[in-house]
Design an enzyme around this catalytic site. Structure first.
Site, PDB file in Angstrom:
ATOM      1  N   HIS A   1      47.043 -57.530  50.026  1.00  0.00           N
ATOM      2  CA  HIS A   1      47.069 -57.683  51.509  1.00  0.00           C
ATOM      3  C   HIS A   1      46.853 -59.047  51.838  1.00  0.00           C
ATOM      4  O   HIS A   1      45.848 -59.737  51.927  1.00  0.00           O
ATOM      5  CB  HIS A   1      45.648 -56.776  51.713  1.00  0.00           C
ATOM      6  CG  HIS A   1      45.397 -56.851  53.367  1.00  0.00           C
ATOM      7  ND1 HIS A   1      46.188 -55.919  54.134  1.00  0.00           N
ATOM      8  CD2 HIS A   1      44.509 -57.518  53.912  1.00  0.00           C
ATOM      9  CE1 HIS A   1      45.461 -56.107  55.114  1.00  0.00           C
ATOM     10  NE2 HIS A   1      44.615 -56.974  55.426  1.00  0.00           N
TER      11      HIS A   1
ATOM     12  N   SER B   1      47.537 -57.895  59.593  1.00  0.00           N
ATOM     13  CA  SER B   1      46.341 -56.909  59.411  1.00  0.00           C
ATOM     14  C   SER B   1      45.983 -56.478  60.990  1.00  0.00           C
ATOM     15  O   SER B   1      46.489 -56.147  61.685  1.00  0.00           O
ATOM     16  CB  SER B   1      45.464 -57.613  58.494  1.00  0.00           C
ATOM     17  OG  SER B   1      44.711 -56.626  58.066  1.00  0.00           O
TER      18      SER B   1
ATOM     19  N   LYS C   1      47.893 -55.389  64.132  1.00  0.00           N
ATOM     20  CA  LYS C   1      47.670 -54.044  65.170  1.00  0.00           C
ATOM     21  C   LYS C   1      47.983 -54.875  66.489  1.00  0.00           C
ATOM     22  O   LYS C   1      48.414 -54.370  67.415  1.00  0.00           O
ATOM     23  CB  LYS C   1      46.183 -53.710  65.107  1.00  0.00           C
ATOM     24  CG  LYS C   1      45.954 -53.493  63.584  1.00  0.00           C
ATOM     25  CD  LYS C   1      44.289 -52.779  63.779  1.00  0.00           C
ATOM     26  CE  LYS C   1      43.740 -52.774  62.201  1.00  0.00           C
ATOM     27  NZ  LYS C   1      44.417 -52.248  61.102  1.00  0.00           N
TER      28      LYS C   1
ATOM     29  N   TRP D   1      44.950 -49.519  51.055  1.00  0.00           N
ATOM     30  CA  TRP D   1      43.859 -49.322  52.282  1.00  0.00           C
ATOM     31  C   TRP D   1      44.820 -49.210  53.719  1.00  0.00           C
ATOM     32  O   TRP D   1      44.395 -48.739  54.615  1.00  0.00           O
ATOM     33  CB  TRP D   1      43.026 -50.473  52.289  1.00  0.00           C
ATOM     34  CG  TRP D   1      41.936 -50.299  53.186  1.00  0.00           C
ATOM     35  CD1 TRP D   1      41.576 -51.369  54.324  1.00  0.00           C
ATOM     36  CD2 TRP D   1      40.870 -49.304  53.394  1.00  0.00           C
ATOM     37  NE1 TRP D   1      40.576 -51.097  54.985  1.00  0.00           N
ATOM     38  CE2 TRP D   1      39.895 -49.981  54.362  1.00  0.00           C
ATOM     39  CE3 TRP D   1      40.628 -48.390  52.652  1.00  0.00           C
ATOM     40  CZ2 TRP D   1      38.928 -49.386  54.708  1.00  0.00           C
ATOM     41  CZ3 TRP D   1      39.345 -47.438  52.988  1.00  0.00           C
ATOM     42  CH2 TRP D   1      38.444 -47.941  54.206  1.00  0.00           C
TER      43      TRP D   1
HETATM   44  C1  GCU Z   1      39.689 -54.429  57.160  1.00  0.00           C
HETATM   45  C2  GCU Z   1      39.994 -53.446  58.192  1.00  0.00           C
HETATM   46  C3  GCU Z   1      41.539 -53.191  58.582  1.00  0.00           C
HETATM   47  C4  GCU Z   1      42.201 -54.617  58.794  1.00  0.00           C
HETATM   48  C5  GCU Z   1      41.819 -55.504  57.813  1.00  0.00           C
HETATM   49  C6  GCU Z   1      42.262 -57.179  58.176  1.00  0.00           C
HETATM   50  O1  GCU Z   1      40.335 -54.274  55.917  1.00  0.00           O
HETATM   51  O2  GCU Z   1      39.729 -52.231  57.508  1.00  0.00           O
HETATM   52  O3  GCU Z   1      41.993 -52.506  59.540  1.00  0.00           O
HETATM   53  O4  GCU Z   1      43.591 -54.645  58.876  1.00  0.00           O
HETATM   54  O5  GCU Z   1      40.290 -55.699  57.637  1.00  0.00           O
HETATM   55  O6  GCU Z   1      42.182 -57.328  59.209  1.00  0.00           O
HETATM   56  O7  GCU Z   1      42.563 -57.725  57.378  1.00  0.00           O
END
Ligand code: GCU
Length: 414
Positions: A394, A252, A256, A343
């Site tokens: 997720h 997540s 990134k 998402w």
């Molecule tokens: C939020 C955010 C995402 C990110 C996520 C996470 O949902 O919107 O961009 O990847 O958190 O870090 O689990």
């Protein structure tokens, strides 16, 4: 674990493929001056550096190139950890002349393997103690963001948080396959909140009187990626590590960061993005699920100030995320999505691998060969770009790791 990933704003989000409008991606192999890249030499001399600076200036912000003084202090060693399966070490890395900032690296190595081993390196969300119940792991004293892990009380990790994200890390499985694991709490580098630039590594680089990054300077993701490279600096000194075989991994927001670290730092031999979504693997021009506008509002500190200009103006962004994946070429990269994680835009994550494939082709390497998203739990990619769409939500779990270990066996071990 499963973070709450519902939209925080009323802005309409697309979660149905039929609503995706057509878009034109920036041409991966065309330079800003309009020249076509035909060889890996053109790629390495012109296009790759150009893409790196476009991502720096417009997306993540510039990573400082100055070196800071660093000191490694190993403060823990247990040659009989995890019931005899592992060797555990903990190392503090001090940054700055006086060690003003620091991060703790937790390392596990398989005990039964002689010589150096390949290692997975990844940041964690809430302190090193979350990755395993092991009572020997130091519990972080640093600020932890709400919602990123269970049993965080008033932003502090509790004893009960030990092992609370063990399902994301499956340490025993990793060791049993002959790999080591190294992990660092992202909050050691920068606490995950907008007003913490004075508390993290940013401050090591501030000019006199500065307390916020300039609009083209790095945000938190940049700082986390920088920390991964500094952890790599340490790994290069550790005789138990085969530093030519380090895979950088993240889930997540930390996925990134792993992608950005892997793009900038070619010492990482493999990169794994687990559900990294918007600002990670997902093609942003699809506007599916989270968008640039939403992410910048919810997490204004993650990206550069410049990235804010592209909210609702995706087509004006001079890059898209297939080009982030391409920056990893010709090294192996694995992208994973989850079927319920709309998402993060699973299809957009897949497509960035597909559209990055021409960069791999310059090296005679195979990427992904079809734009069709594979079925759930059917890992795909015979070449250096691997992908799967796990059934479920997720998170990062054992199924995901099985695929990563398999992919690493294939590309790192040969
Ligand atoms: C939020 C955010 C995402 C990110 C996520 C996470 O949902 O919107 O961009 O990847 O958190 O870090 O689990």
């Amino acid at each position: 674990f499963n973070l709450v990933t519902q939209p925080l704003f009323s802005q309409k989000t697309i979660r149905d493929e039929s609503q995706v409008v057509s878009y034109v991606l920036p041409d991966l192999l065309k330079t800003r001056s309009g020249k076509m890249v035909r060889t890996k030499r053109d790629w390495e001399k012109t296009r790759r550096p150009e893409l790196l600076s476009l991502f720096s200036e417009n997306v993540y912000g510039k990573t400082p190139s100055e070196k800071v003084p660093m000191r490694f202090v190993q403060y823990d060693a247990d040659s009989n950890a995890l019931g005899g399966q592992a060797i555990r070490k903990q190392v503090t890395v001090y940054f700055g002349k006086k060690g003003e900032r620091s991060m703790d690296i937790l390392l596990y190595f398989p005990r039964n393997v002689k010589g150096s081993v390949p290692v997975f390196l990844g940041l964690n969300f809430a302190g090193n103690q979350v990755v395993h119940q092991d009572p020997g792991i130091t519990i972080t004293k640093r600020w932890v963001r709400d919602g990123v892990a269970p049993v965080i009380v008033e932003h502090r990790a509790t004893e009960a948080s030990r092992g609370s994200q063990a399902g994301d890390w499956v340490v025993e499985d990793i060791l049993a396959r002959g790999y080591g694991l190294a992990t660092v709490f992202c909050g050691d580098l920068q606490p995950d909140r907008p007003d913490s630039f004075n508390e993290g590594v940013h401050s090591l680089f501030f000019k006199e009187g500065q307390n916020m990054p300039q609009s083209d300077e790095w945000g938190a993701i940049g700082a986390w990626a920088w920390g991964l490279s500094r952890a790599m600096d340490y790994l290069e000194t550790d005789k138990m590590v085969d530093a030519t075989k380090v895979a950088v991994i993240g889930h997540s927001r930390l996925g990134k960061a792993a992608l950005w670290a892997g793009a900038q730092d070619q010492r990482f031999a493999m990169v794994v993005s687990n559900n990294s979504g918007e600002g990670g693997a997902a093609i942003t021009r699809r506007k599916f699920g989270e968008t640039i506008e939403i992410i910048n509002k919810a997490f204004p500190h993650w990206f550069s100030g410049n990235y804010k200009q592209f909210g609702g103006r995706e087509d004006a962004l001079p890059v898209d995320y297939h080009e982030l994946i391409a920056l990893i070429a010709p090294r192996p990269v694995y992208i994973a999505s989850a079927s319920e994680d709309w998402w993060a835009d699973p299809k957009g994550e897949y497509l960035s691998g597909y559209y990055a494939s021409p960069a791999y082709a310059l090296y005679g390497s195979e990427g992904l060969s079809t734009p069709e998203l594979p079925e759930t739990n059917r890992p795909t990619g015979a070449g250096k770009i691997g992908y799967h769409l796990r059934k479920g939500g997720h998170t990062m779990n054992r199924y995901d790791w099985q695929q990563y270990l398999h992919f690493a066996d294939k590309w790192l071990r040969r």
